[in-house]
Motif scaffolding. Structure first.
Motif, short mmCIF file in Angstrom:
data_model
loop_
_atom_site.label_atom_id
_atom_site.label_comp_id
_atom_site.label_asym_id
_atom_site.label_seq_id
_atom_site.Cartn_x
_atom_site.Cartn_y
_atom_site.Cartn_z
N HIS A 96 44.70 45.48 53.69
CA HIS A 96 43.45 45.05 54.30
C HIS A 96 43.03 43.68 53.76
CE1 HIS A 96 39.11 45.56 55.50
NE2 HIS A 96 39.77 45.78 56.61
N ASN B 81 42.44 40.31 55.97
CA ASN B 81 41.21 39.50 55.91
C ASN B 81 41.52 38.05 55.57
OD1 ASN B 81 39.36 41.45 56.65
ND2 ASN B 81 39.02 42.13 54.56
N GLY C 153 40.81 34.96 58.02
CA GLY C 153 39.92 33.89 57.58
C GLY C 153 40.58 32.53 57.59
N LEU D 70 35.62 35.73 54.65
CA LEU D 70 36.74 36.64 54.83
C LEU D 70 37.85 36.37 53.82
CD1 LEU D 70 37.24 37.02 58.68
CD2 LEU D 70 36.81 38.83 57.02
N GLY E 25 38.96 39.13 51.11
CA GLY E 25 40.36 39.55 51.07
C GLY E 25 40.98 39.35 49.70
N GLN F 38 39.75 42.05 47.45
CA GLN F 38 40.39 43.33 47.73
C GLN F 38 41.78 43.39 47.11
OE1 GLN F 38 39.94 43.08 52.00
NE2 GLN F 38 38.66 44.92 51.99
#
Length: 82
Positions: A16, A20, A24, A54, A58, A61
């Motif tokens: 994910h 992202n 982005g 984003l 990302g 994450q």
């Protein structure tokens, strides 16, 4: 949760995060192709701002997925949203 569940959660967080980052970077690197797919934008500053957010989300994450508490943190956040 088991170790296998934690590995799956970490892999999902990484995937994910990469999604992202890619989403982005696209308008930041080539706005004309982005606008061909999603339509012309009147507020390009807003598109660039969201794209930057984003990328930052990302990256976070991906980094959190490799920490021991990363999967637990993601689970806590999801449960608060429900």
């Amino acid at each position: 949760m088991t170790i296998q569940d934690d590995r799956g959660a970490a892999a999902l967080a990484r995937a994910h995060g990469l999604f992202n980052i890619a989403g982005g970077l696209w308008p930041l690197l080539h706005m004309p192709s982005f606008e061909k797919v999603f339509g012309a934008k009147t507020d390009r500053w807003l598109e660039r701002t969201v794209a930057g957010l984003l990328v930052g989300i990302g990256w976070t994450q991906i980094r959190a997925a490799s920490t021991p508490g990363g999967a637990d943190h993601a689970r806590r956040w999801i449960m608060r949203q429900l």
